[in-house]
Design a protein around this motif. Structure first.
Motif, PDB file in Angstrom:
ATOM      1  N   HIS A  35      47.531  50.940  73.198  1.00 26.72           N
ATOM      2  CA  HIS A  35      46.260  51.516  73.642  1.00 26.72           C
ATOM      3  C   HIS A  35      45.373  51.704  72.427  1.00 26.72           C
ATOM      4  O   HIS A  35      45.787  52.281  71.421  1.00 26.72           O
ATOM      5  N   LEU A  36      44.160  51.216  72.523  1.00 23.99           N
ATOM      6  CA  LEU A  36      43.191  51.307  71.444  1.00 23.99           C
ATOM      7  C   LEU A  36      42.028  52.160  71.936  1.00 23.99           C
ATOM      8  O   LEU A  36      41.211  51.704  72.744  1.00 23.99           O
ATOM      9  N   GLY A  37      42.006  53.408  71.495  1.00 29.04           N
ATOM     10  CA  GLY A  37      40.999  54.320  72.013  1.00 29.04           C
ATOM     11  C   GLY A  37      41.289  54.644  73.468  1.00 29.04           C
ATOM     12  O   GLY A  37      42.388  54.398  73.969  1.00 29.04           O
ATOM     13  N   GLU A  38      40.296  55.179  74.140  1.00 26.33           N
ATOM     14  CA  GLU A  38      40.480  55.617  75.532  1.00 26.33           C
ATOM     15  C   GLU A  38      40.363  54.505  76.559  1.00 26.33           C
ATOM     16  O   GLU A  38      40.849  54.642  77.676  1.00 26.33           O
ATOM     17  N   HIS A  39      39.696  53.400  76.191  1.00 24.50           N
ATOM     18  CA  HIS A  39      39.312  52.444  77.232  1.00 24.50           C
ATOM     19  C   HIS A  39      39.817  51.018  77.062  1.00 24.50           C
ATOM     20  O   HIS A  39      39.522  50.162  77.892  1.00 24.50           O
ATOM     21  N   VAL A  40      40.566  50.765  75.992  1.00 27.02           N
ATOM     22  CA  VAL A  40      41.076  49.401  75.777  1.00 27.02           C
ATOM     23  C   VAL A  40      42.589  49.448  75.659  1.00 27.02           C
ATOM     24  O   VAL A  40      43.140  50.275  74.933  1.00 27.02           O
ATOM     25  N   LEU A  91      42.588  44.561  78.227  1.00 26.91           N
ATOM     26  CA  LEU A  91      41.972  45.169  79.404  1.00 26.91           C
ATOM     27  C   LEU A  91      40.997  46.252  78.959  1.00 26.91           C
ATOM     28  O   LEU A  91      41.357  47.130  78.166  1.00 26.91           O
ATOM     29  N   ILE A  92      39.781  46.186  79.468  1.00 28.50           N
ATOM     30  CA  ILE A  92      38.782  47.222  79.210  1.00 28.50           C
ATOM     31  C   ILE A  92      38.690  48.029  80.499  1.00 28.50           C
ATOM     32  O   ILE A  92      38.332  47.490  81.546  1.00 28.50           O
ATOM     33  N   GLU A  93      39.046  49.320  80.406  1.00 23.40           N
ATOM     34  CA  GLU A  93      39.227  50.116  81.615  1.00 23.40           C
ATOM     35  C   GLU A  93      38.323  51.350  81.629  1.00 23.40           C
ATOM     36  O   GLU A  93      38.445  52.217  80.769  1.00 23.40           O
ATOM     37  N   ASP A 137      25.331  36.830  79.543  1.00 20.12           N
ATOM     38  CA  ASP A 137      24.305  37.479  78.715  1.00 20.12           C
ATOM     39  C   ASP A 137      24.169  38.959  79.069  1.00 20.12           C
ATOM     40  O   ASP A 137      23.658  39.740  78.274  1.00 20.12           O
ATOM     41  N   GLU A 138      24.626  39.347  80.260  1.00 21.51           N
ATOM     42  CA  GLU A 138      24.473  40.728  80.724  1.00 21.51           C
ATOM     43  C   GLU A 138      25.673  41.622  80.418  1.00 21.51           C
ATOM     44  O   GLU A 138      25.531  42.826  80.286  1.00 21.51           O
ATOM     45  N   LYS A 139      26.886  41.018  80.366  1.00 24.83           N
ATOM     46  CA  LYS A 139      28.078  41.859  80.185  1.00 24.83           C
ATOM     47  C   LYS A 139      29.273  41.025  79.725  1.00 24.83           C
ATOM     48  O   LYS A 139      29.305  39.816  79.895  1.00 24.83           O
ATOM     49  N   THR A 140      30.253  41.744  79.175  1.00 30.26           N
ATOM     50  CA  THR A 140      31.516  41.098  78.856  1.00 30.26           C
ATOM     51  C   THR A 140      32.440  41.290  80.061  1.00 30.26           C
ATOM     52  O   THR A 140      32.157  42.088  80.953  1.00 30.26           O
ATOM     53  N   SER A 141      33.542  40.598  80.071  1.00 28.69           N
ATOM     54  CA  SER A 141      34.532  40.737  81.131  1.00 28.69           C
ATOM     55  C   SER A 141      35.423  41.947  80.853  1.00 28.69           C
ATOM     56  O   SER A 141      35.568  42.361  79.703  1.00 28.69           O
ATOM     57  N   ALA A 142      36.034  42.479  81.879  1.00 25.36           N
ATOM     58  CA  ALA A 142      36.985  43.582  81.706  1.00 25.36           C
ATOM     59  C   ALA A 142      38.351  43.058  81.270  1.00 25.36           C
ATOM     60  O   ALA A 142      39.213  43.834  80.877  1.00 25.36           O
ATOM     61  N   VAL A 143      38.561  41.742  81.323  1.00 24.83           N
ATOM     62  CA  VAL A 143      39.827  41.125  80.927  1.00 24.83           C
ATOM     63  C   VAL A 143      39.553  39.974  79.970  1.00 24.83           C
ATOM     64  O   VAL A 143      38.693  39.127  80.241  1.00 24.83           O
ATOM     65  N   HIS A 144      40.281  39.968  78.854  1.00 24.76           N
ATOM     66  CA  HIS A 144      40.175  38.871  77.884  1.00 24.76           C
ATOM     67  C   HIS A 144      41.573  38.456  77.457  1.00 24.76           C
ATOM     68  O   HIS A 144      42.492  39.273  77.453  1.00 24.76           O
ATOM     69  N   PHE A 145      41.704  37.191  77.073  1.00 23.54           N
ATOM     70  CA  PHE A 145      42.965  36.691  76.552  1.00 23.54           C
ATOM     71  C   PHE A 145      42.777  36.423  75.065  1.00 23.54           C
ATOM     72  O   PHE A 145      41.847  35.730  74.664  1.00 23.54           O
TER      73      PHE A 145
END
Length: 192
Positions: A35-40, A91-93, A137-145
């Motif tokens: 866990h990296l910080g509260e949201h990743v 995961l960005i949560e 251009d508006e946002k990143t995804s909540a999931v990345h590989f």
């Protein structure tokens, strides 16, 4: 170990062990999650987690034909580390929908600012989303590989017990954490 059609269980065999092996797999995945910080959170993959993911997809989709099974193997096999790297699902949560929308807009490019820093060596920045672009251009995804590629010296240092940090230097999400010893021991096994 390579995941092949012959190395996977059939639907019936997997259905028999699915529930009984679930707690063990959850513990394994938890061990390999940082866990990296509260949201990743970053879930480091290995042959075992990817094999389970493929078996789950075959089970859920009731795929038993050769071509469909190979399709699932092909879709997930690239997530198995190959000895010189760590591969992970990021995961960005954000539980609140409005907050998630706002933060994903603020975090464009975050996946490219993720890094692993081996004690005594420089940072290895993530190579992100090699399969397809996951942001607009508006946002990143909540999931990345992510793939973190290591030099031979870095791999040897990790295997010899060097400390390792996982971090992010994105302007809107600066964070780093030392990877716990038991997690690092599991991840070191992915390197040759």
């Amino acid at each position: 170990m390579t995941i092949t059609r012959d190395s996977l269980m059939g639907l019936e065999g997997y259905a028999k062990i699915r529930k009984s092996s679930s707690a063990e797999m959850i513990a394994h995945r938890r061990l390999r999650t940082v866990h990296l910080g509260e949201h990743v959170s970053v879930q480091f993959e290995d042959e075992r987690t990817i094999r389970r993911q493929i078996q789950e997809m075959l089970h859920i989709e009731k795929i038993f034909e050769e071509q469909g099974i190979q399709g699932e193997i092909d879709a997930y096999a690239a997530l198995v580390p190959d000895g010189s790297n760590w591969k992970a699902t990021m995961l960005i949560e954000y539980p609140d929908v409005a907050e998630r929308r706002r933060e994903l807009a603020r975090l464009i490019g975050v996946e490219d600012r993720m890094f692993v820093e081996v004690e005594g060596h420089g940072r290895a920045y993530a190579i992100a989303d090699e399969d397809l672009d996951r942001e607009t251009d508006e946002k990143t995804s909540a999931v990345h590989f992510l793939r973190f590629e290591f030099s031979k010296a870095m791999r040897e240092a990790v295997r010899a017990g060097a400390g390792v940090k996982l971090g992010c230097d994105h302007v809107n999400y600066p964070a780093h954490v030392t990877i716990a010893a038991e997690t690092l021991a599991s991840l070191a096994g992915d390197l040759r």
